[in-house]
Design an enzyme around this catalytic site. Structure first.
Site, PDB file in Angstrom:
ATOM      1  N   SER A  64      21.184   2.622   7.486  1.00 19.20           N
ATOM      2  CA  SER A  64      21.123   1.224   7.043  1.00 19.20           C
ATOM      3  C   SER A  64      22.077   0.884   5.906  1.00 19.20           C
ATOM      4  O   SER A  64      22.269  -0.305   5.617  1.00 19.20           O
ATOM      5  CB  SER A  64      19.699   0.870   6.624  1.00 19.20           C
ATOM      6  OG  SER A  64      18.922   0.679   7.766  1.00 19.20           O
ATOM      7  N   LYS A  69      24.684  -1.521   6.734  1.00 15.21           N
ATOM      8  CA  LYS A  69      24.415  -2.966   6.813  1.00 15.21           C
ATOM      9  C   LYS A  69      25.159  -3.738   5.717  1.00 15.21           C
ATOM     10  O   LYS A  69      25.560  -4.886   5.911  1.00 15.21           O
ATOM     11  CB  LYS A  69      22.904  -3.223   6.701  1.00 15.21           C
ATOM     12  CG  LYS A  69      22.144  -2.751   7.931  1.00 15.21           C
ATOM     13  CD  LYS A  69      20.635  -2.713   7.726  1.00 15.21           C
ATOM     14  CE  LYS A  69      19.939  -2.307   9.016  1.00 15.21           C
ATOM     15  NZ  LYS A  69      18.547  -1.925   8.852  1.00 15.21           N
ATOM     16  N   TYR A  90      26.376  -0.867  17.151  1.00 22.22           N
ATOM     17  CA  TYR A  90      25.447  -0.741  16.017  1.00 22.22           C
ATOM     18  C   TYR A  90      25.085   0.725  15.759  1.00 22.22           C
ATOM     19  O   TYR A  90      25.057   1.176  14.615  1.00 22.22           O
ATOM     20  CB  TYR A  90      24.192  -1.580  16.293  1.00 22.22           C
ATOM     21  CG  TYR A  90      23.100  -1.409  15.264  1.00 22.22           C
ATOM     22  CD1 TYR A  90      23.158  -2.052  14.027  1.00 22.22           C
ATOM     23  CD2 TYR A  90      21.993  -0.590  15.526  1.00 22.22           C
ATOM     24  CE1 TYR A  90      22.150  -1.881  13.080  1.00 22.22           C
ATOM     25  CE2 TYR A  90      20.986  -0.423  14.584  1.00 22.22           C
ATOM     26  CZ  TYR A  90      21.074  -1.073  13.369  1.00 22.22           C
ATOM     27  OH  TYR A  90      20.080  -0.894  12.432  1.00 22.22           O
ATOM     28  N   TYR A 134      14.243  -2.362   1.310  1.00 20.04           N
ATOM     29  CA  TYR A 134      13.230  -2.876   2.250  1.00 20.04           C
ATOM     30  C   TYR A 134      12.004  -3.395   1.536  1.00 20.04           C
ATOM     31  O   TYR A 134      12.131  -4.042   0.505  1.00 20.04           O
ATOM     32  CB  TYR A 134      12.865  -1.800   3.284  1.00 20.04           C
ATOM     33  CG  TYR A 134      14.077  -1.432   4.076  1.00 20.04           C
ATOM     34  CD1 TYR A 134      14.595  -2.324   5.009  1.00 20.04           C
ATOM     35  CD2 TYR A 134      14.748  -0.250   3.855  1.00 20.04           C
ATOM     36  CE1 TYR A 134      15.733  -2.035   5.710  1.00 20.04           C
ATOM     37  CE2 TYR A 134      15.896   0.050   4.556  1.00 20.04           C
ATOM     38  CZ  TYR A 134      16.374  -0.851   5.487  1.00 20.04           C
ATOM     39  OH  TYR A 134      17.506  -0.558   6.154  1.00 20.04           O
ATOM     40  N   VAL A 190      17.803   5.588   6.476  1.00 21.28           N
ATOM     41  CA  VAL A 190      16.794   6.575   6.881  1.00 21.28           C
ATOM     42  C   VAL A 190      17.324   8.006   6.979  1.00 21.28           C
ATOM     43  O   VAL A 190      16.536   8.935   7.153  1.00 21.28           O
ATOM     44  CB  VAL A 190      16.091   6.242   8.217  1.00 21.28           C
ATOM     45  CG1 VAL A 190      15.098   5.131   8.066  1.00 21.28           C
ATOM     46  CG2 VAL A 190      17.081   5.982   9.313  1.00 21.28           C
TER      47      VAL A 190
END
Ligand code: DON
Length: 309
Positions: free
Chosen positions: A65, A68, A193, A245, A263
């Site tokens: 992530s 992102k 992705y 998050y 992760v």
């Protein structure tokens, strides 16, 4: 001679390493299961501290992530602020990163922010390129420029492992396609992705990328603007409000620094106008953040007064 900061870092890394025992490596992407849960490595990059490290700061891991933040930068550079935020919102969710609930209950049905999976998938669909290869080579080139290392690439095995099991992300895509947020072929978007998430870096490289975001988009001691200043501000703001998050609020209070986790156990940190930090500790807490990495950042923030608040 070892400088005093290196001794402080060694001490904090040793103390934080104890928490690795309380976490677990991610297993919903099968290829991530093999990571050594006891690992904790660290690097910091900046004017007065380039480059202090601890543990094996050259060991590589996948961005997951953390990608992102980087794809958001590229999508904003490709499309402009207005177009990107017509497809994805700016608000934290307080939900797990792969939750679907707010896509369904909010109207219009667009993802609430680019740091959750739904938002990141929508952002990835906006990266310019004729096909997956072209989009990926543009993204890799961008990461290589930020980290000043032209050898950075993605781990095909991790990407494939995620692609084969990404049913939740597939369902987010189909939902968004139904509601006009994306119009890509779902498996083509997922191929891009999962490859973006599988880009491999070390802590030292992550610290350099974090530094550029901290330094308003510029390289150390250079006027070369790799990310426009207004976009680097947007990235830092999302890192504060949504980067960890549904632990972002607690992290803002305990640590108070823009940061983004993945992760795989990576955390990229940008202390505005000061330093970038890269951490790798694959044992995760229940919300998907590196458990030892979170404790290490709290100790460092308190010791060096790094909170932006
Ligand atoms: O989409 C996924 O589920 C992963 N490729 C990335 C998730 C992730 O890193 C969330 N992190 N805390």
């Amino acid at each position: 001679m070892i400088c005093e900061d290196q001794l402080v870092i060694n001490k904090f890394v040793k103390e934080a390493s104890k928490y690795t025992k309380l976490g677990e490596v991610a297993d919903y992407i099968p290829a991530l299961k093999t990571a050594d849960p006891d690992t904790l490595s660290f690097a910091v990059f900046g004017e007065t501290s380039s480059c202090l490290c601890a543990g094996d700061s050259n060991e590589t891991f996948t961005l997951q992530s953390i990608s992102k933040v980087i794809t958001l930068a590229l999508a904003l550079m490709d499309n402009g602020v207005e177009k990107v935020f017509s497809k994805v919102g700016m608000e934290p969710t307080g939900d797990p990163f792969n939750s679907m609930i707010k896509l369904e209950t909010h109207s219009p049905s667009k993802p609430l922010n680019p740091m959750i999976n739904a938002g990141a998938l929508a952002v990835s669909s906006m990266i310019k390129g004729e096909n997956v290869d072209e989009k990926l080579s543009r993204l890799l080139r961008f990461v290589q420029d930020l980290a000043e290392d032209s050898t950075i690439t993605f781990n095909d095995m991790v990407a494939q492992s995620e692609f084969d099991t990404a049913n939740l992300n597939r369902s987010l895509c189909y939902f968004m396609k139904q509601h006009g947020v994306i119009d890509d072929d779902v498996n083509t978007l997922l191929e891009f992705y999962t490859k973006q998430c599988a880009i491999e870096v070390s802590c030292s490289q992550l610290a350099k990328i974090g530094f550029i975001i901290a330094n308003e988009g510029k390289k150390l001691n250079s006027n070369e603007q790799l990310i426009p200043t207004h976009i680097s501000k947007i990235l830092k703001t999302f890192m504060v409000t949504c980067g960890m998050y549904n632990a972002s609020g607690e992290f803002a209070i305990r640590v108070g620094i823009p940061a983004k986790s993945g992760v795989s156990g990576g955390i990229m940190v940008s202390v505005p106008n000061r330093i970038g930090i890269g951490i790798y500790g694959p044992a995760l807490d229940e919300r998907g953040n590196s458990i030892a990495g979170m404790h290490l950042l709290e100790a460092l923030s308190n010791h060096y007064n790094l909170s932006i608040f």
